[in-house]
Design a protein around this motif. Structure first.
Motif, PDB file in Angstrom:
ATOM      1  N   LEU A 363      11.399 -38.394   2.636  1.00  0.00           N
ATOM      2  CA  LEU A 363      10.181 -37.933   2.262  1.00  0.00           C
ATOM      3  C   LEU A 363       9.937 -36.701   3.297  1.00  0.00           C
ATOM      4  O   LEU A 363       9.306 -35.969   2.353  1.00  0.00           O
ATOM      5  CB  LEU A 363       9.660 -38.966   3.273  1.00  0.00           C
ATOM      6  N   ILE A 364      10.687 -35.960   3.655  1.00  0.00           N
ATOM      7  CA  ILE A 364      10.968 -34.732   4.740  1.00  0.00           C
ATOM      8  C   ILE A 364      11.441 -33.990   3.371  1.00  0.00           C
ATOM      9  O   ILE A 364      10.512 -32.395   3.563  1.00  0.00           O
ATOM     10  CB  ILE A 364      11.600 -34.744   5.717  1.00  0.00           C
ATOM     11  N   TYR A 365      12.302 -34.158   2.208  1.00  0.00           N
ATOM     12  CA  TYR A 365      12.602 -32.684   1.354  1.00  0.00           C
ATOM     13  C   TYR A 365      11.495 -33.626   0.385  1.00  0.00           C
ATOM     14  O   TYR A 365      11.439 -32.519  -0.656  1.00  0.00           O
ATOM     15  CB  TYR A 365      13.854 -33.741   0.403  1.00  0.00           C
ATOM     16  N   GLU A 366      10.922 -34.172   0.038  1.00  0.00           N
ATOM     17  CA  GLU A 366      10.445 -34.187  -1.004  1.00  0.00           C
ATOM     18  C   GLU A 366       8.938 -33.491   0.112  1.00  0.00           C
ATOM     19  O   GLU A 366       8.173 -32.247  -1.087  1.00  0.00           O
ATOM     20  CB  GLU A 366       9.527 -35.309  -1.417  1.00  0.00           C
ATOM     21  N   GLY A 367       8.463 -33.224   1.401  1.00  0.00           N
ATOM     22  CA  GLY A 367       7.626 -32.373   1.752  1.00  0.00           C
ATOM     23  C   GLY A 367       7.567 -31.020   1.671  1.00  0.00           C
ATOM     24  O   GLY A 367       6.895 -30.746   1.489  1.00  0.00           O
ATOM     25  N   ALA A 368       9.351 -31.017   2.168  1.00  0.00           N
ATOM     26  CA  ALA A 368       9.226 -29.762   2.097  1.00  0.00           C
ATOM     27  C   ALA A 368       9.517 -28.800   0.248  1.00  0.00           C
ATOM     28  O   ALA A 368       8.839 -27.945   0.259  1.00  0.00           O
ATOM     29  CB  ALA A 368      10.211 -29.295   2.276  1.00  0.00           C
ATOM     30  N   GLU A 369       9.522 -29.333  -0.859  1.00  0.00           N
ATOM     31  CA  GLU A 369       9.690 -29.068  -1.894  1.00  0.00           C
ATOM     32  C   GLU A 369       8.357 -29.059  -2.066  1.00  0.00           C
ATOM     33  O   GLU A 369       7.995 -27.671  -2.676  1.00  0.00           O
ATOM     34  CB  GLU A 369      10.907 -30.258  -3.113  1.00  0.00           C
ATOM     35  N   SER A 370       7.436 -30.060  -1.838  1.00  0.00           N
ATOM     36  CA  SER A 370       5.963 -29.698  -2.633  1.00  0.00           C
ATOM     37  C   SER A 370       5.385 -28.901  -1.787  1.00  0.00           C
ATOM     38  O   SER A 370       4.086 -28.373  -2.465  1.00  0.00           O
ATOM     39  CB  SER A 370       5.608 -31.217  -2.551  1.00  0.00           C
ATOM     40  N   GLY A 371       5.807 -28.516  -1.212  1.00  0.00           N
ATOM     41  CA  GLY A 371       4.789 -27.513   0.353  1.00  0.00           C
ATOM     42  C   GLY A 371       3.998 -28.340   1.278  1.00  0.00           C
ATOM     43  O   GLY A 371       2.786 -27.941   1.667  1.00  0.00           O
ATOM     44  N   GLU A 372       4.016 -29.928   1.212  1.00  0.00           N
ATOM     45  CA  GLU A 372       3.063 -30.367   1.135  1.00  0.00           C
ATOM     46  C   GLU A 372       3.016 -30.215   3.026  1.00  0.00           C
ATOM     47  O   GLU A 372       2.811 -29.736   4.269  1.00  0.00           O
ATOM     48  CB  GLU A 372       3.345 -31.792   1.708  1.00  0.00           C
ATOM     49  N   ILE A 373       4.814 -29.737   3.160  1.00  0.00           N
ATOM     50  CA  ILE A 373       5.469 -29.420   4.989  1.00  0.00           C
ATOM     51  C   ILE A 373       4.945 -27.944   5.239  1.00  0.00           C
ATOM     52  O   ILE A 373       5.253 -27.376   4.608  1.00  0.00           O
ATOM     53  CB  ILE A 373       6.095 -30.163   5.304  1.00  0.00           C
ATOM     54  N   ASP A 374       4.393 -27.622   6.178  1.00  0.00           N
ATOM     55  CA  ASP A 374       4.296 -26.096   6.643  1.00  0.00           C
ATOM     56  C   ASP A 374       5.311 -25.357   7.803  1.00  0.00           C
ATOM     57  O   ASP A 374       5.975 -25.319   7.732  1.00  0.00           O
ATOM     58  CB  ASP A 374       3.078 -26.187   7.697  1.00  0.00           C
ATOM     59  N   ILE A 375       5.353 -27.006   8.446  1.00  0.00           N
ATOM     60  CA  ILE A 375       6.759 -26.243  10.053  1.00  0.00           C
ATOM     61  C   ILE A 375       7.595 -27.287   9.877  1.00  0.00           C
ATOM     62  O   ILE A 375       7.310 -28.833  10.060  1.00  0.00           O
ATOM     63  CB  ILE A 375       6.396 -25.709  11.023  1.00  0.00           C
ATOM     64  N   ILE A 376       9.608 -27.359   9.669  1.00  0.00           N
ATOM     65  CA  ILE A 376       9.769 -28.216   9.720  1.00  0.00           C
ATOM     66  C   ILE A 376      11.236 -27.195  10.979  1.00  0.00           C
ATOM     67  O   ILE A 376      11.304 -26.734  10.981  1.00  0.00           O
ATOM     68  CB  ILE A 376      10.698 -28.330   8.352  1.00  0.00           C
ATOM     69  N   VAL A 377      11.600 -28.539  11.547  1.00  0.00           N
ATOM     70  CA  VAL A 377      11.876 -28.223  13.051  1.00  0.00           C
ATOM     71  C   VAL A 377      13.454 -29.517  12.953  1.00  0.00           C
ATOM     72  O   VAL A 377      13.040 -30.031  12.263  1.00  0.00           O
ATOM     73  CB  VAL A 377      11.291 -28.556  14.766  1.00  0.00           C
ATOM     74  N   GLY A 378      14.853 -28.483  13.159  1.00  0.00           N
ATOM     75  CA  GLY A 378      15.661 -29.555  13.175  1.00  0.00           C
ATOM     76  C   GLY A 378      16.817 -28.514  13.823  1.00  0.00           C
ATOM     77  O   GLY A 378      16.796 -27.656  14.016  1.00  0.00           O
ATOM     78  N   THR A 379      18.245 -29.351  13.412  1.00  0.00           N
ATOM     79  CA  THR A 379      19.091 -28.497  13.973  1.00  0.00           C
ATOM     80  C   THR A 379      20.236 -28.714  12.802  1.00  0.00           C
ATOM     81  O   THR A 379      19.477 -27.955  11.628  1.00  0.00           O
ATOM     82  CB  THR A 379      20.213 -30.289  14.617  1.00  0.00           C
ATOM     83  N   HIS A 380      21.238 -28.702  12.278  1.00  0.00           N
ATOM     84  CA  HIS A 380      22.363 -27.896  11.392  1.00  0.00           C
ATOM     85  C   HIS A 380      21.490 -28.679  10.081  1.00  0.00           C
ATOM     86  O   HIS A 380      21.986 -28.116   9.585  1.00  0.00           O
ATOM     87  CB  HIS A 380      23.655 -28.618  12.092  1.00  0.00           C
ATOM     88  N   ALA A 381      21.371 -29.831  10.336  1.00  0.00           N
ATOM     89  CA  ALA A 381      20.298 -30.905   9.238  1.00  0.00           C
ATOM     90  C   ALA A 381      19.642 -29.611   8.343  1.00  0.00           C
ATOM     91  O   ALA A 381      19.586 -30.037   7.646  1.00  0.00           O
ATOM     92  CB  ALA A 381      19.854 -32.197  10.127  1.00  0.00           C
ATOM     93  N   LEU A 382      19.116 -28.356   8.750  1.00  0.00           N
ATOM     94  CA  LEU A 382      18.638 -27.624   7.883  1.00  0.00           C
ATOM     95  C   LEU A 382      19.446 -27.215   6.886  1.00  0.00           C
ATOM     96  O   LEU A 382      18.983 -26.277   5.752  1.00  0.00           O
ATOM     97  CB  LEU A 382      17.854 -26.627   8.301  1.00  0.00           C
ATOM     98  N   LEU A 383      20.533 -27.114   6.978  1.00  0.00           N
ATOM     99  CA  LEU A 383      21.212 -26.415   6.462  1.00  0.00           C
ATOM    100  C   LEU A 383      21.715 -27.207   5.247  1.00  0.00           C
ATOM    101  O   LEU A 383      22.443 -26.563   4.457  1.00  0.00           O
ATOM    102  CB  LEU A 383      22.834 -26.241   6.843  1.00  0.00           C
ATOM    103  N   SER A 384      21.461 -28.325   4.836  1.00  0.00           N
ATOM    104  CA  SER A 384      21.421 -28.946   4.457  1.00  0.00           C
ATOM    105  C   SER A 384      21.067 -28.770   2.520  1.00  0.00           C
ATOM    106  O   SER A 384      20.412 -28.443   2.930  1.00  0.00           O
ATOM    107  CB  SER A 384      21.394 -30.521   3.942  1.00  0.00           C
ATOM    108  N   ASP A 385      22.082 -29.616   1.584  1.00  0.00           N
ATOM    109  CA  ASP A 385      21.783 -28.654   0.202  1.00  0.00           C
ATOM    110  C   ASP A 385      19.779 -29.576  -0.499  1.00  0.00           C
ATOM    111  O   ASP A 385      19.918 -28.618  -1.631  1.00  0.00           O
ATOM    112  CB  ASP A 385      22.816 -28.890  -0.331  1.00  0.00           C
ATOM    113  N   LYS A 386      20.321 -30.481   0.257  1.00  0.00           N
ATOM    114  CA  LYS A 386      19.321 -31.465   0.147  1.00  0.00           C
ATOM    115  C   LYS A 386      17.423 -30.799   0.247  1.00  0.00           C
ATOM    116  O   LYS A 386      16.924 -31.139  -0.362  1.00  0.00           O
ATOM    117  CB  LYS A 386      19.373 -32.911  -0.137  1.00  0.00           C
ATOM    118  N   LEU A 387      17.824 -29.661   1.233  1.00  0.00           N
ATOM    119  CA  LEU A 387      16.572 -29.523   1.706  1.00  0.00           C
ATOM    120  C   LEU A 387      16.453 -28.291   0.893  1.00  0.00           C
ATOM    121  O   LEU A 387      17.055 -27.416   0.803  1.00  0.00           O
ATOM    122  CB  LEU A 387      16.742 -29.181   3.113  1.00  0.00           C
ATOM    123  N   GLU A 388      15.292 -28.151   0.210  1.00  0.00           N
ATOM    124  CA  GLU A 388      14.725 -27.053  -0.919  1.00  0.00           C
ATOM    125  C   GLU A 388      13.356 -27.050   0.232  1.00  0.00           C
ATOM    126  O   GLU A 388      12.204 -27.700   0.353  1.00  0.00           O
ATOM    127  CB  GLU A 388      14.941 -27.115  -2.275  1.00  0.00           C
TER     128      GLU A 388
END
Ligand code: ADP
Ligand code: MG
Length: 701
Positions: A363-388
């Motif tokens: 859901l977070i990957y989708e929200g980040a990609e669609s622009g629905e999510i404004d702010i993401i807080v996280g750890t190294h997990a943010l480096l995942s290629d799946k997150l766009e």
């Protein structure tokens, strides 16, 4: 010997005799896969067994070498729970001593009356008040065969003993060292009076004396620093001042009015710097250069608020923002604060860490990609290629010293034009900061929020144990909470002479203070467990938290009023300052007790700095002068040693020469000046190494 030719530095360790599947797995967990890795598995300390003490001048403070002759035959007895105890007496010309071994019945066959051994251990007094030494290391003295004086202590893991590791390293040195190329240009090596690589590597493992050791450490530290300097330059010249997105002018009142306090002057200046970089600044072509700024400020100075205002600016300008922090605990804590503040402002905030459930991640990957999510807080997990991201405009990394340059750059790959803000609570001395953050503009926060009370600091020895325990009780009874930091997880008999780890410490304290809820936290626990323990402490469900240095980074529990650090001499001053910064964050008068039994003048002088100085920069400078620059490169205790992708300064963590970093960094600058792309053939090896740090993924070749 005849098959030496079949080995090279790249040969897998599994080719060595004695390395089967299980052992290979243990080695892999130490990051050792090839002979080269073995050669570069550096000792973390050394025992000086060449410095022999006598029983007349016995030392109960630390382990020492004694050359003793066996006086009586070994008597063994069974004690409780199937344990055996074996004892005999040994002597030198100045006195005699009882030697005790637990669960080692075989020593009967080893120690014969009249034989002489070099023992290495700590003397103590037994119940009969007689001198005794338990489980010492021992080596037979054989006339004509000299013993090594410096014995390396290696970072170990289950399944690999010092003996095995030492044997493998000797083999690797013998077989592969002659084939290892020295990447350092000869001119630089001679200018800086450094030994050859092969000599340095041999001496770092098995030094003949302390001069050889110091020389080897200097050389290998220089290499690490040079590589790092080159990586910073490459990263910087490849990316710096690319084009950035342009943020719009905004009114900060809606968010500042939720803070409940006024910004300090430094915080206002920091926000102004960020505003200037992202809203106002233009180059000759009228475009906005991407911000690359580091915010450096002492613990508790309020960097998070600056980050929040920057994120507000990004989101109000129509962009997304990402905040990356080094631990789950910290991510959760930042998220909680940011979530409540920004949700109230109509913005959508998400938390992404390694333990986020797969369905939620999706859901977070989708929200980040669609622009629905404004702010993401996280750890190294943010480096995942799946997150766009649809429109990532701002990348913030907190507690920067825990991440490598590579990771910083890697996150930036997600949005080339995003602005970058780095936050660091390590007050790095100016000389080092320039070199380490050469690619960043620096903003310094120099003041503290008003009304901060000083954390009174005491240095005591373990003779104060009872008083310390009643002080813990007093704090808790008055409603406060207490952190206790231990340097190790479990008492490590291998080389610490039974140093008490967090787990044993907590157990003992529970029996002494049965009415108090005492929790334990360490880096070997699962993330979910750690979070639960930390959350309970933050909510006041537990009153005492015994932990390793995992709590050091950024954790905020304003009700905590007492910080106790055991074996304080083992920590760098800057690290102690960080730990002390965990208390005194709320309204309670707070205290810091540094416990140390090391009475050496040097150690006392260092710890006394903590008693008299409360300014992180001053402490950092004093630490640099007293202990050398090593601490600034060490990975701060055992818990983060194997942090993935981070660059480890192994040799640099041990150097004492304050000028070495600057020498190495200026050599790096010189090389880059002459050969910006490291294209010359004599720089080929350096280029490979620097790129491996700058971009560990295969994206750059
Ligand atoms: P650090 O710089 O170590 O990350 P934090 O951002 O965690 O520090 O801030 C420490 C505490 O100080 C927080 O509880 C925060 O709300 C508070 N704080 C920050 N700025 C101010 C200020 N200007 N006045 C009062 N309290 C502040
Ligand atoms: Mg912080």
């Amino acid at each position: 010997m005849n098959n030496i030719t079949k080995y090279s530095p790249a040969t897998p360790v599994t080719e060595l005799s004695g390395v089967g599947r299980a052992r290979a797995a243990s080695l892999a967990s130490l990051g050792i896969y090839t002979l080269r890795d073995l050669i570069y598995h550096l000792p973390r300390a050394y025992q000086n067994r060449g410095d022999v003490a006598t029983l007349g001048g016995f030392d109960t403070e630390r382990e020492r070498a004694y050359v003793l002759t066996v006086a009586t035959s070994v008597s063994s007895a069974k004690i409780k729970r199937g344990m055996t105890i074996s004892k005999f007496r040994a002597f030198d010309e100045s006195g005699s001593c009882e030697i005790v071994f637990f669960n080692a019945p075989f020593v009967k066959e080893v120690f014969h009356v009249g034989a002489t051994f070099r023992f290495f251990g700590r003397c103590s007094f037994n119940k009969m008040r007689r001198l005794s030494m338990s489980n010492p290391k021992y080596e037979p003295i054989i006339p004509g065969v000299p013993l090594d004086d410096f014995v390396p202590i290696y970072p170990l893991t289950a399944g690999i003993s010092t003996k095995i590791l030492e044997k493998l390293i000797r083999t690797a040195l013998e077989c592969a060292l002659p084939l290892l190329d020295d990447p350092l240009p000869e001119g630089i090596r001679l200018d800086n009076r450094l030994p050859s690589l092969s000599l340095a590597l041999r001496d770092i493992h098995f030094p003949s004396d302390d001069e050889a050791l110091a020389r080897a450490q200097r050389r290998l530290a220089f290499d690490e620093l040079l590589r790092f300097g080159l990586a910073v330059s490459i990263t910087a010249s490849g990316r710096k001042r690319g084009r950035g997105v342009k943020f719009s002018p905004v009114d900060f009142t809606p968010i500042t009015s939720t803070l409940g306090f006024e910004l300090t002057k430094s915080q206002r200046d920091a926000v102004n710097d960020i505003y200037r970089d992202t809203v106002l600044s233009t180059d000759e072509d009228g475009r906005t250069p991407a911000m690359a700024r580091i915010l450096v400020g002492d613990v508790g100075c309020g960097k998070t608020v600056c980050a929040e205002l920057a994120m507000y600016l990004a989101v109000k300008s129509g962009y997304q923002a990402a905040l990356m922090v080094p631990t789950e605990i910290l991510a959760k804590q930042h998220f909680d604060e940011i979530y409540s503040r920004f949700t109230a402002l109509g913005m959508k905030v998400a938390l992404l860490t390694g333990s986020t459930r797969a369905s939620e991640k999706k859901l977070i990957y989708e929200g980040a990609e669609s622009g629905e999510i404004d702010i993401i807080v996280g750890t190294h997990a943010l480096l995942s290629d799946k997150l766009e991201f649809a429109k990532l405009g701002l990348i913030i990394t907190d507690e920067q010293h825990r991440f490598g340059v590579s990771q910083r750059a890697h996150l930036k790959d997600k949005a080339e034009n995003a602005h970058m803000l780095v936050m660091s609570a390590t007050p790095i001395p100016r000389t080092l900061a320039l070199a380490l953050y050469g690619d960043l503009d620096i903003t310094r926060i120099t003041d503290m929020p008003r009304g901060r009370m000083r954390v009174d600091t005491f240095v005591v020895d373990s003779g104060y144990r009872e008083r310390i325990n009643s002080f813990i009780k007093k704090q808790v009874v008055e409603g406060g909470q207490c952190y206790i930091v231990c340097p190790a997880i479990e008492g490590d008999e291998e080389d610490d002479g039974g140093l008490e780890g967090a787990i044993e410490y907590a157990d003992r304290l529970r029996t002494l203070l049965p009415d108090i809820s005492i929790a334990t936290l360490h880096g070997k626990m699962r993330t979910a467990e750690k979070d639960a323990v930390m959350l309970d402490f933050a909510l006041g469900k537990s009153q005492v938290l015994v932990s390793t240095t995992v709590i050091e980074v950024g954790v905020n529990v304003p009700n905590a009023s007492l910080m106790i650090v055991e074996c304080a001499e083992r920590f760098g001053l800057s690290q102690l300052h960080q730990l002390r910064g965990r208390v005194g964050r709320g309204k309670r008068k707070s205290y810091c007790i540094l416990v140390s039994d090391n009475k050496s003048e040097k150690s006392m002088a260092r710890l006394n700095v903590m008693r008299t100085t409360y300014d992180g920069y001053e402490i950092a400078d004093k630490d640099l002068a007293l202990r050398g620059p090593g601490d600034f490169f060490s990975s701060n205790g055992g818990d983060n040693l194997r942090q993935s992708g981070g660059f480890a300064f192994n040799a640099a963590a041990m150097i004492t020469d304050p000028e070495l970093p600057e020498r190495a960094f200026s050599a790096a600058r010189e090389i880059i000046l002459r050969d910006p792309a490291l294209a010359l053939p004599e720089h080929a090896a350096l280029r490979r190494e620097a790129l491996a740090i700058a971009a560990p993924s295969s994206t750059i070749s």
